[in-house]
Design a protein around this motif. Structure first.
Motif, PDB file in Angstrom:
ATOM      1  N   GLN A 150      39.230  36.671  40.621  1.00 29.02           N
ATOM      2  CA  GLN A 150      38.814  37.449  41.826  1.00 29.02           C
ATOM      3  C   GLN A 150      39.774  37.446  42.824  1.00 29.02           C
ATOM      4  OE1 GLN A 150      35.243  36.202  43.621  1.00 29.02           O
ATOM      5  NE2 GLN A 150      35.176  37.853  45.122  1.00 29.02           N
ATOM      6  N   VAL A 151      40.323  38.608  42.977  1.00 28.18           N
ATOM      7  CA  VAL A 151      41.233  38.634  44.198  1.00 28.18           C
ATOM      8  C   VAL A 151      40.427  38.779  45.498  1.00 28.18           C
ATOM      9  CG1 VAL A 151      42.929  40.405  45.157  1.00 28.18           C
ATOM     10  CG2 VAL A 151      42.864  40.258  42.840  1.00 28.18           C
ATOM     11  N   TYR A 168      44.296  34.883  44.925  1.00 30.22           N
ATOM     12  CA  TYR A 168      42.826  34.926  43.937  1.00 30.22           C
ATOM     13  C   TYR A 168      42.310  33.591  43.374  1.00 30.22           C
ATOM     14  CZ  TYR A 168      46.919  34.241  40.801  1.00 30.22           C
ATOM     15  OH  TYR A 168      48.060  33.708  40.299  1.00 30.22           O
TER      16      TYR A 168
END
Length: 459
Positions: A150-151, A168
């Motif tokens: 997930q950024v 991230y």
């Protein structure tokens, strides 16, 4: 006569039979030398194995992958029996080598633990002629699910020749990840945050990469599963200056003797203008070699941010050349060579003290061809600063330095025509624009505020 006959019978029958029984009843186990490239069953996974039995010879080799009650045979090979006469010949097969492909996606097995099972038997007469048996199981892990991430950062504005930062979070351990910018790869590091799954990656555009450059986050797990995903970013184009340098005979007579090129020196003497021919070699071939040398050095980096705040600039110095200047060299009015200036030239007083631009660790302090006496400082996460043409170096590889610690003095070693400091900054194997790192506003907006924002998110 009877004694002689007995001896003949003994030698003709008893000894050979005894020898056969001794050999055929040998108890040495066959062996399997097996090489697994990883505990994880990767894509394009291959097992290399050699089975041997130097006694009675190989009978059977089996290699299989087993998960609970599911067994998939990868190799099943039998060998013809050797005759009695093989004891006195090379008839027995005593060794065989295999390259065994493993394609877990075709075996109906789920992700998780499994074993590679190896069984090798020979033609010995032990165990009612079943032979000696080698048995081994090697634990492996089936993993077919790509890593996820997930950024955590939202704005990623980067200029041509400049640097960006993306943070991230990975969903599994032991994942190699980073940012792909065109063909260049910039590793991510887990040393900035307490959570080792939160990764910080500095990435850069070279002076030749513009708005059409593709930028992706890549993650690869030990099993070879990959995830590639873009993230929001904006690339600002930039035009760099052009500059013309006139090469004089005085410059050639002054600088060329500084370079000892060994056996090549005789080659230049055959040219119409030996000093000019030597300059062209130095400015093109040697320059390319020296650039490759210094760009390998930042890979020796620490997984932490060692620097703080803005990077300092040589005090009281004037800019004499800019980053990514496109240089054209003329001799007697004729264009003879080209180069790109991948740093900034700073001119102060002669032999001016040079301070470390920020905190870090010395990873090079030596003479490098056109750069002359060169110091490179690692600032962490692949970021490094370079100081060239120094008249003297006051640090050694491995030294820790603080911002403004004196590391040397300006000079004209290498291909410098006058006393100055050539200052470059690099990210891994790419030269980047130092001006960004001299700007406290740029550092706040593009680096430190992002780190603080993510820290607030994950607490």
């Amino acid at each position: 006569m009877k004694r002689t006959l007995f001896l003949i019978v003994f030698l003709a029958i008893v000894v050979p039979v005894g020898w056969v029984l001794f050999c055929k009843y040998e108890g040495d186990l066959p062996q399997a030398d097996i090489s697994l490239p990883s505990r994880y069953l990767k894509q394009s996974y291959e097992i290399n194995m050699t089975a041997t039995d130097k006694g009675a010879g190989l009978r059977h080799v089996t290699v299989s992958i087993v998960q609970k009650d599911n067994e998939k045979v990868l190799l099943d090979k039998s060998y013809p029996p050797a005759s009695i006469l093989s004891l006195f010949s090379d008839n027995a097969i005593v060794s065989d080598t295999f390259v065994i492909p493993v394609e877990t996606g075709k075996y109906g097995m789920s992700d998780g633990q499994a074993v590679i099972r190896i069984v090798v038997t020979d033609y010995a007469w032990r165990k009612w002629t079943k032979g000696n048996r080698f048995y081994e199981e090697r634990p492996v892990i089936i993993d077919t699910v790509p890593p996820r991430f997930q950024v955590l950062t939202s704005q990623h504005n980067v200029s041509k020749g400049g640097v960006g930062l993306v943070i991230y979070k990975l969903d599994e351990e032991n994942v190699q990840s980073g940012v792909r910018v065109g063909e260049n790869f910039f590793p991510g590091y887990s040393g900035v945050f307490n959570d080792p799954m939160v990764i910080t990656a500095l990435f850069a555009l070279s002076h030749t990469q513009g708005p059409d450059t593709r930028i992706l986050v890549e993650a690869r797990d030990p099993a070879g599963n990959e995830t590639k995903r873009g993230f929001y970013h904006y690339i600002k184009d930039k035009t760099f200056r052009s500059d013309t340098l006139n090469i004089s005979d005085g410059f050639l007579e002054f600088k060329m003797p500084d370079f000892d090129l060994g056996p090549l020196e005789a080659q230049f003497l055959t040219e119409q203008n030996p000093l000019l021919a030597k300059f062209l070699y130095i400015n093109e071939t040697l320059r390319r070699q020296n650039v490759e040398t210094v760009l390998k050095v930042p890979s020796d980096t620490r997984t932490e941010l060692m620097w703080q705040d803005r990077f300092n600039r040589l005090s009281g110095a004037a800019n004499r050349a800019q980053f990514a200047d496109k240089r054209t060299y003329k001799y007697n009015g004729k264009v003879v060579s080209h180069s790109t200036h991948l740093g900034i030239d700073l001119a102060s007083t002669s032999n001016a003290p040079v301070g470390a631009t920020n905190n870090g660790r010395i990873i090079m302090a030596e003479n490098v061809g056109i750069f002359g006496n060169t110091v490179i400082i690692d600032h962490g996460l692949g970021l490094a600063s370079l100081y060239a043409h120094l008249s003297q170096m006051s640090v050694a590889k491995g030294d820790m330095v603080k911002k403004d610690d004196i590391i040397g003095r300006t000079g004209l070693t290498g291909l410098a025509g006058g006393d100055h400091l050539h200052f470059s900054m690099m990210l891994h194997n790419v030269f980047i624009n130092p001006v960004e790192w001299w700007d406290p506003v740029w550092i706040t907006n593009n680096i430190t505020s992002k780190i603080e924002s993510v820290k607030a998110q994950i607490q």
